[in-house]
Design a protein around this motif. Structure first.
Motif, PDB file in Angstrom:
ATOM      1  N   VAL A 180     -47.210   8.457  28.871  1.00 12.89           N
ATOM      2  CA  VAL A 180     -47.228   9.354  28.076  1.00 12.89           C
ATOM      3  C   VAL A 180     -45.387   9.308  27.307  1.00 12.89           C
ATOM      4  CG1 VAL A 180     -46.988  11.795  27.670  1.00 12.89           C
ATOM      5  CG2 VAL A 180     -48.764  10.732  28.990  1.00 12.89           C
ATOM      6  N   ASP A 184     -44.453   8.559  23.362  1.00 16.74           N
ATOM      7  CA  ASP A 184     -43.749   9.366  22.583  1.00 16.74           C
ATOM      8  C   ASP A 184     -42.210   9.038  22.295  1.00 16.74           C
ATOM      9  OD1 ASP A 184     -42.514  11.765  21.485  1.00 16.74           O
ATOM     10  OD2 ASP A 184     -42.440  12.807  23.421  1.00 16.74           O
ATOM     11  N   LYS A 190     -46.918   8.931  19.708  1.00 14.34           N
ATOM     12  CA  LYS A 190     -47.228  10.272  20.229  1.00 14.34           C
ATOM     13  C   LYS A 190     -48.627  10.496  20.531  1.00 14.34           C
ATOM     14  CE  LYS A 190     -43.212  12.247  17.768  1.00 14.34           C
ATOM     15  NZ  LYS A 190     -42.239  11.893  18.767  1.00 14.34           N
ATOM     16  N   ALA A 191     -49.494   9.220  20.956  1.00 12.19           N
ATOM     17  CA  ALA A 191     -50.907   9.180  20.819  1.00 12.19           C
ATOM     18  C   ALA A 191     -51.455   9.586  22.512  1.00 12.19           C
ATOM     19  CB  ALA A 191     -51.225   7.939  20.768  1.00 12.19           C
ATOM     20  N   LEU A 192     -50.626   9.698  23.174  1.00 12.70           N
ATOM     21  CA  LEU A 192     -50.854  10.053  24.668  1.00 12.70           C
ATOM     22  C   LEU A 192     -50.508  11.388  25.159  1.00 12.70           C
ATOM     23  CD1 LEU A 192     -50.640   6.660  26.578  1.00 12.70           C
ATOM     24  CD2 LEU A 192     -52.793   7.446  25.672  1.00 12.70           C
ATOM     25  N   GLY A 193     -51.412  12.191  25.918  1.00  9.94           N
ATOM     26  CA  GLY A 193     -50.796  13.267  26.455  1.00  9.94           C
ATOM     27  C   GLY A 193     -51.402  13.354  27.861  1.00  9.94           C
ATOM     28  N   GLY A 194     -50.804  14.638  28.646  1.00  4.95           N
ATOM     29  CA  GLY A 194     -51.234  14.783  29.861  1.00  4.95           C
ATOM     30  C   GLY A 194     -52.340  16.031  29.744  1.00  4.95           C
ATOM     31  N   ILE A 195     -53.623  15.728  29.880  1.00 13.15           N
ATOM     32  CA  ILE A 195     -54.503  16.698  29.520  1.00 13.15           C
ATOM     33  C   ILE A 195     -55.291  17.272  30.769  1.00 13.15           C
ATOM     34  CG2 ILE A 195     -56.776  17.192  28.115  1.00 13.15           C
ATOM     35  CD1 ILE A 195     -54.586  16.137  26.298  1.00 13.15           C
ATOM     36  N   GLY A 196     -55.066  18.811  30.868  1.00 13.56           N
ATOM     37  CA  GLY A 196     -55.732  19.256  31.963  1.00 13.56           C
ATOM     38  C   GLY A 196     -54.482  19.790  33.002  1.00 13.56           C
ATOM     39  N   ARG A 197     -54.966  20.038  34.116  1.00 17.97           N
ATOM     40  CA  ARG A 197     -53.869  20.608  35.153  1.00 17.97           C
ATOM     41  C   ARG A 197     -54.057  20.156  36.579  1.00 17.97           C
ATOM     42  NH1 ARG A 197     -52.796  26.363  35.971  1.00 17.97           N
ATOM     43  NH2 ARG A 197     -52.620  26.979  33.860  1.00 17.97           N
ATOM     44  N   THR A 204     -54.262  10.892  28.653  1.00 14.11           N
ATOM     45  CA  THR A 204     -55.305  10.146  27.844  1.00 14.11           C
ATOM     46  C   THR A 204     -54.926  10.459  26.327  1.00 14.11           C
ATOM     47  OG1 THR A 204     -57.695   9.872  27.412  1.00 14.11           O
ATOM     48  CG2 THR A 204     -56.875  12.105  28.100  1.00 14.11           C
ATOM     49  N   SER A 205     -56.114  10.383  25.543  1.00 14.90           N
ATOM     50  CA  SER A 205     -55.730  10.410  24.064  1.00 14.90           C
ATOM     51  C   SER A 205     -56.278  11.786  23.587  1.00 14.90           C
ATOM     52  CB  SER A 205     -56.733   9.469  23.439  1.00 14.90           C
ATOM     53  OG  SER A 205     -58.023   9.700  24.004  1.00 14.90           O
ATOM     54  N   PHE A 206     -56.123  12.018  22.426  1.00 16.28           N
ATOM     55  CA  PHE A 206     -56.537  13.481  21.933  1.00 16.28           C
ATOM     56  C   PHE A 206     -58.168  13.671  22.285  1.00 16.28           C
ATOM     57  CE2 PHE A 206     -58.088  15.738  17.925  1.00 16.28           C
ATOM     58  CZ  PHE A 206     -57.815  17.009  18.481  1.00 16.28           C
ATOM     59  N   LEU A 207     -58.365  14.593  23.025  1.00 17.50           N
ATOM     60  CA  LEU A 207     -59.701  14.948  23.266  1.00 17.50           C
ATOM     61  C   LEU A 207     -60.367  13.637  23.923  1.00 17.50           C
ATOM     62  CD1 LEU A 207     -61.129  16.977  20.069  1.00 17.50           C
ATOM     63  CD2 LEU A 207     -60.092  17.920  22.440  1.00 17.50           C
ATOM     64  N   LYS A 209     -60.754  11.041  23.006  1.00 15.38           N
ATOM     65  CA  LYS A 209     -61.347  10.012  21.990  1.00 15.38           C
ATOM     66  C   LYS A 209     -60.784   8.644  21.983  1.00 15.38           C
ATOM     67  CE  LYS A 209     -63.167  13.825  19.343  1.00 15.38           C
ATOM     68  NZ  LYS A 209     -64.492  13.582  18.751  1.00 15.38           N
TER      69      LYS A 209
ATOM     70  N   SER B  53     -48.113  15.799  17.110  1.00 16.60           N
ATOM     71  CA  SER B  53     -49.390  15.054  17.258  1.00 16.60           C
ATOM     72  C   SER B  53     -50.395  15.795  17.834  1.00 16.60           C
ATOM     73  CB  SER B  53     -48.994  13.747  18.047  1.00 16.60           C
ATOM     74  OG  SER B  53     -49.153  13.998  19.235  1.00 16.60           O
ATOM     75  N   VAL B  55     -52.468  15.152  20.168  1.00 16.02           N
ATOM     76  CA  VAL B  55     -52.681  15.010  21.513  1.00 16.02           C
ATOM     77  C   VAL B  55     -51.728  15.955  22.180  1.00 16.02           C
ATOM     78  CG1 VAL B  55     -51.013  13.274  22.153  1.00 16.02           C
ATOM     79  CG2 VAL B  55     -52.957  13.655  23.398  1.00 16.02           C
ATOM     80  N   ASN B  58     -53.457  19.199  22.222  1.00 12.79           N
ATOM     81  CA  ASN B  58     -54.184  19.187  22.957  1.00 12.79           C
ATOM     82  C   ASN B  58     -53.636  19.758  24.471  1.00 12.79           C
ATOM     83  OD1 ASN B  58     -56.816  16.512  23.764  1.00 12.79           O
ATOM     84  ND2 ASN B  58     -56.714  18.771  24.395  1.00 12.79           N
ATOM     85  N   GLU B  59     -52.449  19.122  24.790  1.00 10.58           N
ATOM     86  CA  GLU B  59     -52.047  19.247  26.163  1.00 10.58           C
ATOM     87  C   GLU B  59     -51.947  20.775  26.250  1.00 10.58           C
ATOM     88  OE1 GLU B  59     -48.270  16.940  25.785  1.00 10.58           O
ATOM     89  OE2 GLU B  59     -49.070  15.733  27.409  1.00 10.58           O
ATOM     90  N   ALA B  62     -55.170  22.530  26.541  1.00  8.13           N
ATOM     91  CA  ALA B  62     -55.879  22.118  28.054  1.00  8.13           C
ATOM     92  C   ALA B  62     -55.277  22.889  29.161  1.00  8.13           C
ATOM     93  CB  ALA B  62     -56.014  20.625  28.252  1.00  8.13           C
TER      94      ALA B  62
END
Lengths: 849, 154
Positions: A180, A184, A190-197, A204-207, A209, B53, B55, B58-59, B62
């Protein structure tokens, strides 16, 4: 306690209450009983590593922001109850630190046990198995037992394919977030992020996808485990079965170090190594995934000669002797060599043409401009004065970039500048008509009319000298110019990065002279100025250093009589005056900015020899075709845009009957060089800047070439010194009067260049890169799209005066109105057909299909 | 597509912060008030307004349980299952609700009336176990109390 502090260079700060406080710059600490003095503020991790103690880490990576989340680097500090993460804790003078006592060892083992609690033990089928940081650290520091019997976290059964090159296994992720952060902070995608907890966090990527990103694969490289994987390489080999060769990337002049992994003679992957080369582990999509052209089925594998009007395979002896005979018997001959060849090949090429065939008619690609413009670039960037490290250039207070779509042309230079620009005290000024990725880091983004660079530069120059500023025709506001001049006045060090658009546009010479003048004016006011070239061909600077130019020899020594440049050669040929042309690695028909003229000119040449890896459009016109070698099949050196000399190493033998270009040149010239090293020894004698460099000692950092001590190029009147041409007349609007985009017949200015996934036509042979961007496109600004009622993805007709094409539209928010861009890379959309020699930037109209 | 009014409100809230991206959480909540949950389109639109961005937005969405990633029913029953509530029987509360509403956690009843969610700490540890239905808190929950509360919602 003042005298307990050591160090004699105190830093002084003034507090809000106007008190003067003094901070001593050095600190002495005891690590595992060993005393060490380091600069104050050093992280415990770095201090310990300096003292020779190893501390394991996962989330720490030198060039990324600090996270301190993996807790592998915990250390004990005397007097503190809890263990502290050493990667985010700076040393304090007098600290006593323990990095390998029982408490620390137990903590590390427990952290690994926690990580393994959820990490699947699918190592036998994991790509990373054998080079996995989790495996290695568990082996070294692990608990050696696992009482954990709960169910493991599980996101999915099958790996998730996120892009044509990136595949993700969430189950293996250990949440270090290196992917991530690199995406960035370095890449800027800035295509990856930490999604969830918590444990259920997905990097992963946005949603989740499919990724719409740079596809650079740096997330794969930094991943310590097998969570991010390369799709083309997945399941292909075990790492320990690969033979790895360190070499240099062939796709632009940034000169990134990369490592080719081969097995049984096939190239299976390209990777980068941590903190290695100027790229420091990062690569772009073409460097990392563009390796499959090396073993493409389309490669030329045998020499060919024209018999009864058709190219037919022949023996090397026949091809060489025929080439030799034709070149020796021809009265008027010329040679054009690609700036992708090695220094040794280029040196030998000019030696062959000059000493054996007695001609100065030689040139390299260099965007097909005339030699005077090339001279102006060489001059503006002081290329003959030796190399300048990009890291030195990036220390400047102000960075000014002009004439380059740097994010596409030189992606890793873009990364380096982005990381530097994160320091908010710096000014980053970017002048380019299209909106590009680096714009988001820029303090000022100028969007000027393509081809009006000289007006922008003379405007800045005038503003600096407190003269009236005229920006007519450039679509840039005078206040922006004034702001830039003001920032330049307050900066004490300025680095100007100069792109190859200066070589593409008709008024390039004026722009380059302007830059030289600007640099001169700034220097005169006592500032430290560096002008750095941004080049698209990997060894363009080397080609000039080696004297592949009609008017100078290796080391920029003047020739007695100027030869013809590429345009001159083609003009002579079109008049039927060229008896033989020897072309190495350049596809003139596809790349010269006037396809029709280039083709007609070559068709009238007496005899054409083409040496290339592929049967290009130019090779199809040849009388003899000689199959050359790719970068992975060669030994030699390249000089990147900084002037850094780097070693290429052979990863595999040339494909089938193809030969190294050096040996082909040797055969034609009857030279007796045994290896690239032998040629390099001669280069050391001929090009003074290379004199002190030893071929064998070139390591992964390369060596900056020194000054050649040659007279400045163009000092006979084309250059900076006292020439009357140095005055630019900004009041002359040329063809730049602002047109009304919706009324004119041809309202758009068409510009071209490399796409991020491509480099010239070479990358077209890399299937993986073709998958990332299968078809060409035309990019226009959002304002134009709205006015024309065109949406992203629509098919449009792009019509110029000489050519038309049907293309999909890409809409770019923030680009300049009235500018269209088509990449120069696609074989099926030869953008050079829109160009006509002498007309400058072509105009086109765009309408819905 | 977000309505003009929502976009207007987001822009108003941006003005309160030194940087656009600081308004991310407010903007998400404003959009959720309009759409009921955060659609992909809404996320893209907000990201574009905030100049970050997709994502990165989204972070945030989420991470927080207060943002709905799926459509919810008329009554959104959110049970806190964080430490204090959990120690005082939050899991039992979820079970009771699940049985009474006839739906599993994270799901919505077929008549779109109730959605049952487990959420992170709602800051009402002193009155644990507790839940939030739409915007109201219901505290010191017992089986009997739950029955009464649900009756009031029919």
């Amino acid at each position: 306690m003042g005298n307990e502090f050591v160090g004699d260079k105190p830093r002084r700060y003034i507090t809000q209450n106007s008190e003067l406080i003094t901070i001593f710059i050095m600190a002495t600490v005891k690590i595992n009983g060993k005393e060490i003095t380091v600069e104050d503020g050093t992280l415990i991790l770095d201090a310990a590593r300096q003292a020779g103690f190893e501390i394991p880490t996962f989330c720490y990576q030198a060039r990324l922001s600090r996270l301190g989340s993996c807790r592998m680097c915990l250390v004990e500090i005397a007097g503190q109850k809890k263990l502290q993460p050493s990667c985010v804790t700076p040393v304090l003078h007098g600290m006593e630190i323990f990095t390998q006592n029982e408490t620390v060892k137990t903590a590390r083992a427990s952290m690994l046990e926690f990580l393994l609690a959820n990490h699947p033990l699918d190592c036998p089928t994991c790509d990373k198995g054998g080079e996995c940081e989790l495996q290695d650290l568990t082996f070294k520091y692990g608990p050696r037992q696992s009482p954990f019997a709960e169910r493991k976290r599980r996101f999915h059964e099958k790996d998730e394919i996120l892009s044509p090159v990136i595949v993700k296994n969430h189950n293996r992720c250990i949440h270090c977030e290196r992917c991530v952060r690199i995406c960035d902070e370095a890449v800027g995608a800035k295509a990856l992020g930490g999604i969830g907890r918590g444990a259920m966090l997905k990097e992963t990527s946005f949603l989740n996808k499919e990724l719409d990103c740079d596809h650079c694969g740096n997330c794969i490289e930094v991943c310590p485990v097998g969570s991010f994987m390369s799709l083309p390489y997945r399941y292909k080999s075990r790492p320990w079965d690969l033979v790895e060769t360190d070499t240099v990337c062939p796709f632009c002049a940034t000169g990134c170090q990369l490592t080719i992994g081969t097995r049984n003679g096939s190239v299976l992957r390209v990777r980068s190594k941590i903190e290695t080369g100027i790229n420091k582990e990062t690569l772009c999509a073409r460097g990392r995934f563009g390796y499959d052209f090396i073993q493409s089925e389309k490669r030329l594998t045998k020499p060919m000669a024209k018999k009864n009007g058709r190219l037919t395979e022949c023996s090397w002896e026949e091809a060489i002797s025929q080439a030799k005979n034709k070149l020796s018997s021809a009265k008027k001959i010329a040679g054009i060599a690609s700036a992708r060849l090695t220094n040794e090949e280029l040196y030998l090429f000019q030696k062959l043409m000059r000493n054996v065939f007695r001609t100065n008619n030689i040139d390299s690609g260099s965007r097909w401009t005339d030699k005077r413009t090339t001279d102006a670039l060489i001059n503006a960037c002081n290329l003959s004065e030796g190399g300048t490290s990009i890291f030195e250039a990036l220390k400047a207070d102000l960075i000014f970039i002009i004439g380059s779509s740097i994010s596409d042309e030189n992606p890793i230079t873009d990364y380096l500048i982005r990381t530097t620009a994160a320091d908010k005290r710096k000014n980053l000024i970017l002048a380019y008509p299209r909106r590009i990725k680096l714009d988001s880091s820029a303090t000022i983004s100028l969007k000027h009319t393509p081809g009006s660079e000289d007006i922008v530069i003379s405007g800045i120059l005038n503003a600096l000298q407190n003269q009236a500023v005229k920006t007519d025709g450039s679509q840039v506001s005078e206040s922006d110019i004034a702001t830039i001049a003001q920032r330049m006045k307050t900066a004490s060090t300025i680095s100007i990065f100069l792109g190859t658009d200066s070589l593409r546009f008709a008024n390039g010479k004026e722009m380059l002279l302007g830059i030289a003048n600007l640099a001169k004016a700034l220097k005169a006011s006592g500032k430290n100025i560096k002008v750095m070239p941004l080049l698209d061909r990997c060894n363009q600077r080397g080609a000039w250093d080696m004297g592949v130019h009609p008017s100078f020899l290796p080391g920029y020594k003047k020739t007695n009589s100027d030869g013809m440049d590429c345009t001159g050669i083609l003009e002579a040929s079109s008049k039927g005056e060229m008896d033989a042309i020897y072309i190495i690695g350049e596809d003139i028909v596809s790349m010269y900015p006037d396809a029709k003229f280039a083709k007609e000119a070559l068709s009238k040449a007496g005899f054409i020899i083409v040496q290339d890896m592929f049967l290009t459009e130019t090779a199809k016109m040849a009388d003899i075709v000689l199959p050359g070698a790719s970068y992975a099949e060669k030994e030699g050196t390249w000089t990147n845009q900084e002037g850094r000399l780097q070693r290429l190493r052979r990863a595999l033998q040339p494909i089938k009957a193809a030969r190294e270009d050096l040996s082909i040149l040797s055969s034609i010239g009857g030279f007796e060089y045994k290896s690239a090293r032998d040629v390099f020894e001669e280069i050391r004698k001929e090009a003074p800047g290379y004199q002190d460099i030893s071929f064998d000692s070139l390591n992964n950092t390369g060596v900056l070439v020194k000054g050649h001590g040659a007279e400045k190029q163009g000092s006979r009147g084309q250059g900076v010194k006292g020439s009357s041409e140095t005055k630019i007349n900004p009041s002359n609007p040329r063809t730049l009067e602002p047109s009304n985009p919706y009324l004119d017949d041809y309202p758009f200015l068409l510009i071209t260049g490399n796409h991020l996934f491509h480099s010239g036509r070479l990358s077209q042979k890399a299937d993986v890169l073709k998958r990332l961007l299968p078809e060409s496109f035309v990019e226009i600004s959002d304002k134009d799209a709205a006015a024309l009622g065109i949406k992203e993805g629509d098919r449009v007709i792009v019509k110029g005066k000489h050519h038309e094409a049907v293309l999909r539209v890409r809409v770019k928010q923030g680009s300049l109105k009235g500018t269209a861009f088509i990449p120069e890379n696609f074989e099926d959309v030869p953008v050079n057909c829109f160009f006509k020699k002498g007309e400058g930037i072509p105009r086109v109209k765009i309408s819905k299909q | 597509m977000l309505s003009n009014k929502t976009i207007e409100n987001i822009k108003k809230t941006i003005a309160k912060y030194p940087k656009k991206r600081s308004a991310s959480m407010d903007a998400l909540m404003i959009a959720q008030q309009e759409c009921g949950y955060l659609t992909e389109e809404a996320l893209r639109e907000i990201a574009s307004i905030l100049d970050i961005s997709t994502v990165q937005l989204n972070e945030i969405a989420a991470f927080y349980t207060m943002y709905n990633k799926k459509p919810v029913g008329k009554y959104h029953v959110q049970v806190c299952t964080n430490v204090s509530c959990s120690l005082l029987g939050a899991e039992h509360i979820v079970e009771v609700l699940s049985k009474k509403l006839g739906t599993k956690k994270g799901e919505t009843t077929p008549d779109n009336k109730f959605t049952l969610s487990e959420v992170e700490c709602l800051g009402s540890c002193g009155t644990a176990p507790m839940m939030q239905i739409n915007d109201d808190y219901y505290e010191n929950l017992t089986d009997a109390k739950i029955e009464e509360i649900l009756k009031g919602l029919k």
